[in-house]
Design an enzyme around this catalytic site. Structure first.
Site, mmCIF file in Angstrom:
data_model
loop_
_atom_site.group_PDB
_atom_site.id
_atom_site.type_symbol
_atom_site.label_atom_id
_atom_site.label_comp_id
_atom_site.label_asym_id
_atom_site.label_seq_id
_atom_site.Cartn_x
_atom_site.Cartn_y
_atom_site.Cartn_z
ATOM 1 N N HIS A 6 1.179 -1.021 0.259
ATOM 2 C CA HIS A 6 0.042 -0.128 -0.083
ATOM 3 C C HIS A 6 0.679 1.316 -0.062
ATOM 4 O O HIS A 6 1.736 1.702 1.059
ATOM 5 C CB HIS A 6 -0.709 -0.139 1.259
ATOM 6 C CG HIS A 6 -1.997 -1.286 1.594
ATOM 7 N ND1 HIS A 6 -1.440 -1.787 1.295
ATOM 8 C CD2 HIS A 6 -3.166 -1.377 1.038
ATOM 9 C CE1 HIS A 6 -2.506 -3.630 1.360
ATOM 10 N NE2 HIS A 6 -3.004 -2.852 1.160
ATOM 11 N N HIS B 182 -3.805 3.367 -3.505
ATOM 12 C CA HIS B 182 -4.058 2.981 -1.609
ATOM 13 C C HIS B 182 -3.451 1.949 -2.450
ATOM 14 O O HIS B 182 -2.237 1.908 -1.007
ATOM 15 C CB HIS B 182 -5.301 2.839 -1.432
ATOM 16 C CG HIS B 182 -5.881 2.224 -0.375
ATOM 17 N ND1 HIS B 182 -4.769 2.670 1.016
ATOM 18 C CD2 HIS B 182 -6.072 0.672 -0.079
ATOM 19 C CE1 HIS B 182 -5.862 1.570 1.572
ATOM 20 N NE2 HIS B 182 -6.114 0.210 1.571
ATOM 21 N N GLU C 200 -17.770 -3.072 24.178
ATOM 22 C CA GLU C 200 -16.913 -4.453 23.956
ATOM 23 C C GLU C 200 -15.614 -4.274 22.853
ATOM 24 O O GLU C 200 -14.939 -5.402 23.529
ATOM 25 C CB GLU C 200 -18.106 -4.911 23.645
ATOM 26 C CG GLU C 200 -18.775 -5.771 24.703
ATOM 27 C CD GLU C 200 -20.515 -4.597 24.347
ATOM 28 O OE1 GLU C 200 -20.189 -3.931 23.214
ATOM 29 O OE2 GLU C 200 -20.996 -4.769 25.564
ATOM 30 N N HIS D 153 -29.533 -12.730 23.711
ATOM 31 C CA HIS D 153 -28.857 -13.031 25.093
ATOM 32 C C HIS D 153 -28.183 -14.397 25.558
ATOM 33 O O HIS D 153 -27.398 -14.096 26.453
ATOM 34 C CB HIS D 153 -29.531 -11.979 26.091
ATOM 35 C CG HIS D 153 -29.519 -10.760 26.630
ATOM 36 N ND1 HIS D 153 -30.016 -9.959 25.312
ATOM 37 C CD2 HIS D 153 -29.090 -9.821 27.034
ATOM 38 C CE1 HIS D 153 -30.120 -8.883 25.412
ATOM 39 N NE2 HIS D 153 -29.131 -8.530 25.577
#
Lengths: 666, 666
Positions: free
Chosen positions: A29, A266, A414, A477
């Protein structure tokens, strides 16, 4: 040659080293290294406090290339500033098998790489962890005039990093915590793989980061204005309240006229002809991989300055040692991965008479016991402290003004939580990061867990509410496939203890796993203490928790809360004249690493009637149950109902274990 | 009773229905329903265009409870406004086995629930998908004065949703796209499970959303000021350029003095005594689960208004039908899940002479062929369009001003991408959403994929770059455990085609899976077209792609790019007098759903020498290879090097397959 000229030449050296390496590898890159070379040059040569001769210097500033695909920028900078690796030979071997220069930076491969990056946004969250570790250690150890811990954390991000949700999570928390020594350079080049950022990314980054409580600085021309870059970095350092984002407007692929400013720059080599043109354009008259002598000489000053900086710090530490010998001892102990004597001597032991308890509760007890021995035990939960039982009661909250504390409130974040813990671990200052959520939400942070394993970060993951026994919260859950999905991740240690004794044993392993992440899988519901459950035997991964007289007719294999069912069923089978052995198998990966003799002693190959009992997916169990075995498992989504009823309806009863065992024996 | 009084009584009815149901279940989250009852009341009774007598009305406004734990708010509102379900009996059965009122709302259980929520932030991203679907259909079908598609999407979020990264991803994209008919109500109660939002969440939400390009409105007192709520909702609707966030300051657990304003109100029943006190406090003089007659009568107007609204729309559609019969036909076809005749007649077929191609390339060809038949095929990539080859060339970009187009530029936002696709699918207007990234980054969106399966959303996931053959990008970008980890998710259809013919077959299944998500696992590298590869047989999950004369001595089982190795090895084995059968097993879950006769015909139990060849984890393969079989697999992280070299070094060569096969036969 003027100073300006040698600086420009150095920047172009970074550009050509990068472009040439990518061209030789025919892969890589170039866009970022070409565009961000000036920022990289300024940071590494003028701002970063580092000693290339000692990449392990404890008080070095940390640099994280969150946009890991731009790895050649970092390899070029490390080489030019005098690190022993990567060498020019290494750079010529860019992206080749076993090279020191893999496609994305890997901390386990190249000594000066702080963290492994590539998956976008992870590096920014790692940086928040690195910066939090620094603030914590500084608060614990620094004395007036003796700031032995005071490193900055610099991070380079691209548009991709900032689009990822993990970067919002991490940046919001960093702003909340006021991590003033975190400085993020944003390579603002307006281009992503698909094309212009106009396609999908038109938000106001400045406003967003200011809303997060950051200082935002801007450099209008990051392609050439190195003075502005330096000034912005100094302004960033000067803010003593907030982390800083420096928005540096750059041109992707700068210098390669055919591709610059376009997504073509890129992720693919520039191409031979384009490099020829770029040489003309940037007036580059050197050989491929050649470093001009003036640049060598100019850049060698970085290492000199680095050595001096470390020497100065060493002298400061010596002062500290003489004035605060006890603190000094603690500091040195903190930096070490050695475990203090007696750390595990008071881990809870339970007898069968102890009252039933959820393993998450026992986990909380162990964690608080361990906190007595490890001031670097540092972490918390994604807003589920009361449920995960992860609060260290002897300490307070890690907040602005109380950084010495051990409880980090991650918020409902999280993904960033996992990556922040990776950063804390990879600060390499003996911290033991832990984090927690419901097992089902391990899915929200899965790449961070994978990155823990890949980068050998000794994070402890505490995942509670580990089966349909979660109950009423229902299928969203209730984990089903999650234990199996975690067992899949290479080098991840996964332990699902059956009771309090196994919980103590599991933590013993987790603490010892200083260069490997450990996942602890814990119940919401109470479970009894089992006869013969054994903390020490958890270190074998699996063991005979209940044996029979003579050769077993059948082996019942359980993990976690289901081992009790196996034991009760075995008791009944014996009364019916059937020899049943019960194996508790808390950790597959640890069991697999045992000798074949040991494994054979637990699961003799001659006994092919085997029944596994685990309240989750059967996937993978065939490895232990074999062609003639069976599994009591859950291979569908759960259901909303009281936990006991869920377990019952999914077949997790002694009766069903008996029935399925007898069916096998027919 | 005054109008004000009956409104207040209605709001309190929501509160007590919620509190009583949670108390009876002894499980649930009262904090949100008590605090957000006024907002829910205003929305459902005064703003939402819906017909409780026909929850399937195509042009209904959508409502998503992103804070799914507050499910009793929604169940109460549905019951009070006249939906046939949940009944009061259902509400009394809150959170019980097989009830219509599971712990978190599930679209597959309760008819009026639009999407399944619970994992925080997902619902907000689903809402972006719902809103995008509406804009797309409106652009395609509406005519001046005949706006047959014009529904709003309302979403209720809490602090938790907004902390999750997925919400930033989704909100940034919604702002970019200018989804003006998306209106988010933020239950701003300053409390999360751990305590005050001061602990971890002090960012400026208003500033953040304005930076995303949203209108942000504020209601200072959401506990009592229903006029302000109504005014804000009207202001939100009036903005014709931007999505709107309404920040409504509420008190969690409002009315229950012992707990209100505290995290104690969040996730546990209030307790008998506290409810008694709350009855006094709110002057509630009715029985448990009683709905006051005045409230019944007052709320019945909602259904009346809803029926009228639908009737008005039906008349509009009739006008439309008469003026634009062709468009009408297309609209009706669009809404249907029926597949148009001939849709699959021109799927590419390849012969062994066709030139090798990457399966991602063949995927791009199929996608473009399918786009001819399905104007509702709608999606894109997380900024990897050129790599994933997912661009529909016959259409343009779905952007503000060109919503009729089919290509959605998701940006580098995998998690939101998956959840947005769930929303598009669950708009239930016959859209076929697809999305793409590198397989390794399935980890970033894993919960969204799980939610697709749980909520029966027919999303097509296109995951390319499917093994270490990715090459130089190295272990951060090389999937190893990912195929297995996806096979684990219940009800998810996972297909890894071996060549172009199997790619065509895989898409045929994916398109037919309108109520089940499908994951397509595709190569980066070229693979040859295989003799006897069969699009139709993909529908069997696995089939004999190359057989031998007589009983096989060994069966080689491969998937994807590794089937070619099995075939070449089998060719050599035959020359050595060994009978080798080759099975291509593109989809385990489909194969498992076949008759036992068919499975036995492909993998006869008498033949126990079986070798699997798949460039990923061996986990689970034992199910097919059995005790006497073996697997060529990768059970460690990959490495940065050219893809061919990686494959070679990890043992993916014909020679190694031969060697391992012969070892089995010894």
């Amino acid at each position: 040659m003027t100073f300006e000229n040698v600086e420009q030449l150095s920047i172009n050296t970074i550009r050509f080293l990068s472009a040439d390496a990518i061209e030789k590898a025919n892969s890589g890159h170039p866009g970022l290294p070409l565009g961000a070379a000036p920022a990289g040059y300024v940071l590494f040569s003028k701002i970063l406090k580092h000693n290339p001769k000692n990449p392990a210097w404890a008080n070095r500033d940390r640099f994280v290339l969150s946009a890991g695909h731009g790895s050649m920028l970092l390899y070029s900078l490390l080489n030019l500033t005098g690190y022993s690796e990567p060498t020019i030979e290494d750079i010529k071997n860019f992206r080749q098998w076993n090279s020191k220069t893999p496609g994305h930076p890997e901390n386990t491969v190249t000594p000066a790489i702080e963290v492994t990056t590539g998956p976008l946004g992870q590096g920014l969250a790692n940086s928040v962890g690195l910066a939090a570790a620094e603030r914590h250690l500084a608060a614990r150890f620094n004395k007036p005039g003796l700031e032995i811990v005071d490193n900055y954390t610099y991070c380079l991000v691209g548009d991709g990093c900032l689009m990822e949700g993990i970067s919002s999570e991490a940046a919001s928390l960093a702003g909340h915590l006021g991590l003033e020594k975190l400085i993020v350079l944003y390579d603002d080049n307006h281009v992503t793989i698909d094309g212009s950022t106009d396609l999908a990314f038109s938000e106001n980054i400045k406003g967003r980061f200011e809303s997060f409580g950051w200082q935002v600085l801007e450099v209008a021309d990051g392609d050439t204005d190195i003075n502005a870059i330096e000034a912005a970095l100094k302004d960033a350092k000067a803010d003593k309240n907030r982390p800083s984002l420096i928005k540096i407007r750059t041109t992707i692929g700068y210098g390669c006229t055919a591709k610059q400013g376009s997504s073509d720059a890129h992720g693919a080599p520039l191409g031979k002809d384009n490099i020829i043109e770029m040489r003309k354009n940037l007036n580059w008259n050197f050989e491929t991989f050649e470093i001009p002598e003036e640049v060598k000489s100019h850049m060698s000053k970085v290492a000199d300055a680095g050595s001096k900086a470390e020497a100065k710090w060493t002298s400061l530490v010596n002062d500290y040692k003489s004035k605060y010998p006890e603190d000094y001892k603690n500091y040195i102990n903190q930096l070490s991965d050695d475990l203090p004597e007696g750390w595990d001597s008071n881990l809870p032991k339970y007898s069968v008479d102890s009252k039933p308890m959820a393993t998450r509760g026992q986990s909380g007890i162990v964690l608080n016991e361990l906190a007595k021995h490890f001031k670097g035990l540092f972490g918390g939960s994604a807003d589920l402290s009361p449920s995960n039982q992860t609060y260290i009661k002897s300490s307070g909250d890690f907040q602005k003004g109380s950084y010495e504390n051990q409880n980090l409130r991650f918020g409902v974040r999280e993904h960033a939580m996992g990556a922040i813990c990776n950063g804390i671990a990879l600060h390499k200052s003996g911290m033991i990061p832990y984090c927690a959520t419901f097992l089902v939400f391990a899915d929200y942070m899965r790449n961070a867990i994978r990155m823990s394993a890949l980068s050998k970060a000794g994070v402890i993951y505490i995942f509670t509410h580990d089966s349909v026994a979660v109950g009423e919260d229902g299928p969203t859950h209730q984990p089903v496939e999650h234990v199996a999905s975690l067992r899949l991740i290479p080098d991840l240690c996964v332990i699902r203890p059956a009771d309090g004794n196994e919980v103590s044993g599991a933590y013993k392993i987790a603490i010892q796993n200083r260069h490997r992440p450990t996942v602890l899988i814990l119940t919401r519901q109470n479970v009894p203490i089992l006869q013969n459950s054994d903390a020490d035997k958890v270190s074998k991964g699996g063991y005979i928790i209940k044996d029979c007289n003579g050769t077993p007719d059948i082996i019942l294999i359980g993990t976690g809360s289901e081992v009790q069912l196996c034991i009760k069923a075995a008791d009944k089978l014996v009364t019916e004249g059937i020899n049943a052995r019960v194996v508790s198998l808390p950790s597959w990966d640890i069991f697999e690493s045992q000798s074949s003799e040991y494994k054979e002693s637990v699961l003799p190959s001659s006994i092919d009637k085997r029944l596994s009992v685990e309240a989750g997916s059967r996937f993978g169990w065939n490895e232990y149950t074999g062609n003639k075995g069976d599994s009591i498992s859950i291979d569908r989504f759960g259901a909303s109902a009281p936990g006991d009823e869920c377990l019952h309806n999914f077949g997790f009863t002694v009766e069903n274990v008996l029935e399925r065992a007898k069916k096998l024996l027919k």
